[in-house]
Scaffold this motif. Sequence first.
Motif, PDB file in Angstrom:
ATOM      1  N   ARG A  95      10.888   8.717   8.281  1.00  0.00           N
ATOM      2  CA  ARG A  95       9.874   9.609   7.784  1.00  0.00           C
ATOM      3  C   ARG A  95       8.783   8.868   6.666  1.00  0.00           C
ATOM      4  O   ARG A  95       7.641   8.983   6.641  1.00  0.00           O
ATOM      5  N   ARG A  96       9.654   8.010   5.998  1.00  0.00           N
ATOM      6  CA  ARG A  96       8.804   7.219   4.722  1.00  0.00           C
ATOM      7  C   ARG A  96       7.986   6.225   5.681  1.00  0.00           C
ATOM      8  O   ARG A  96       6.780   6.056   5.306  1.00  0.00           O
ATOM      9  N   ALA A  97       8.374   5.670   6.765  1.00  0.00           N
ATOM     10  CA  ALA A  97       7.579   4.586   7.558  1.00  0.00           C
ATOM     11  C   ALA A  97       6.456   5.634   8.149  1.00  0.00           C
ATOM     12  O   ALA A  97       5.425   4.896   8.302  1.00  0.00           O
ATOM     13  N   MET A  98       6.881   6.550   8.606  1.00  0.00           N
ATOM     14  CA  MET A  98       5.455   7.399   9.395  1.00  0.00           C
ATOM     15  C   MET A  98       4.469   7.638   8.220  1.00  0.00           C
ATOM     16  O   MET A  98       3.336   7.693   8.435  1.00  0.00           O
ATOM     17  N   ALA A  99       4.982   8.246   7.299  1.00  0.00           N
ATOM     18  CA  ALA A  99       4.008   8.478   6.123  1.00  0.00           C
ATOM     19  C   ALA A  99       3.108   7.190   5.671  1.00  0.00           C
ATOM     20  O   ALA A  99       1.912   7.459   5.572  1.00  0.00           O
ATOM     21  N   ARG A 100       3.781   6.175   5.578  1.00  0.00           N
ATOM     22  CA  ARG A 100       2.937   4.801   5.312  1.00  0.00           C
ATOM     23  C   ARG A 100       2.104   4.604   6.525  1.00  0.00           C
ATOM     24  O   ARG A 100       0.821   4.133   6.122  1.00  0.00           O
ATOM     25  N   SER A 101       2.395   4.806   7.785  1.00  0.00           N
ATOM     26  CA  SER A 101       1.591   4.390   8.576  1.00  0.00           C
ATOM     27  C   SER A 101       0.295   5.398   8.650  1.00  0.00           C
ATOM     28  O   SER A 101      -0.769   4.889   8.977  1.00  0.00           O
ATOM     29  N   LEU A 102       0.497   6.727   8.308  1.00  0.00           N
ATOM     30  CA  LEU A 102      -0.331   7.574   8.210  1.00  0.00           C
ATOM     31  C   LEU A 102      -1.387   7.262   7.110  1.00  0.00           C
ATOM     32  O   LEU A 102      -2.624   7.190   7.297  1.00  0.00           O
ATOM     33  N   VAL A 103      -0.749   6.911   6.184  1.00  0.00           N
ATOM     34  CA  VAL A 103      -1.524   6.488   4.729  1.00  0.00           C
ATOM     35  C   VAL A 103      -2.489   5.195   5.180  1.00  0.00           C
ATOM     36  O   VAL A 103      -3.711   5.022   4.972  1.00  0.00           O
ATOM     37  N   ALA A 104      -1.784   4.512   5.652  1.00  0.00           N
ATOM     38  CA  ALA A 104      -2.621   2.969   6.159  1.00  0.00           C
ATOM     39  C   ALA A 104      -3.779   3.285   6.928  1.00  0.00           C
ATOM     40  O   ALA A 104      -4.762   2.555   7.014  1.00  0.00           O
ATOM     41  N   LYS A 105      -3.584   4.405   7.843  1.00  0.00           N
ATOM     42  CA  LYS A 105      -4.848   4.730   8.878  1.00  0.00           C
ATOM     43  C   LYS A 105      -5.983   5.323   8.110  1.00  0.00           C
ATOM     44  O   LYS A 105      -6.963   4.933   8.003  1.00  0.00           O
ATOM     45  N   MET A 106      -5.752   6.083   6.997  1.00  0.00           N
ATOM     46  CA  MET A 106      -6.579   6.712   6.167  1.00  0.00           C
ATOM     47  C   MET A 106      -7.178   5.623   5.489  1.00  0.00           C
ATOM     48  O   MET A 106      -8.497   5.469   4.938  1.00  0.00           O
TER      49      MET A 106
END
Length: 230
Positions: A95-106
């Motif tokens: 979930r931390r990796a998913m959160a980092r992907s989402l933040v990178a997208k932003m």
Amino acid sequence: MNYTLYIGNKNYSTWSMRPWIVMKYFDIPFNEKLVKFDSFDAGSLFKTTLSSISKYGTVPILMDDDFVITDSLAICEYLAEKHPDLALWPTDIKRRAMARSLVAKMHSGFPAIRNYLPMNIEAEFPEVGQIILRDHSEVKNEIMLLDDLLSSLLISNTSNQNYLFGDFSIADGFYAPMCLRLKNYHIKTSSILADYIDTICHTKGIKDWISEALKEQYFVVMDEPYRLHR
Ligand SMILES: N[C@@H](CCC(=O)N[C@@H](CS)C(=O)NCC(=O)O)C(=O)O
């Protein structure tokens, strides 16, 4: 540890908002220094004030005593490492990796939304929102992607907290300015995303940022060239 966070105008500065609300939400104490936007020209008061602190010439800037960190994401990562007890990122590795992907997208994505729907917390622009959606399919496409990304996370959330990864995290800090853009331009979203926007607007720290943005008694000519007063 003695933090000072340099930020821009609360009404407009999406990048400054992110670490500020994360620090407030997690009760990380800091001194705040607001450097008002006049312009981004080399000789502007904004640039000359920042030049003594950082060569990057942008806000936010975090100082930890005399150590300088530039960039909203670098600041949040630094804070996450300095405060491992606070779970600024989700605690589960996937979930931390998913959160980092989402933040990178932003951090590097959604250029059309950023360009056409700038944050302006104290203003309501329903007509502008409609015109932008009518004339710019790229904005519409990005909003559809945004809605899809966020609502698929929210719908699978089993926590009693309505945040992207259950508990509030850096990911919510990064998407909060996006929520305020959608709200102020009256952009229609899925009901799941609409509920999330409402949660964000009533979240500790974010409420304070909004009310302080509303109290700013000045507007920025480079952002709103046709405005005469506020
Ligand atoms: N990637 C940087 C972007 C920061 C940024 O562009 N900040 C704007 C204010 S919201 C700024 O200082 N702009 C000045 C300029 O572009 O010269 C971050 O995440 O902190």
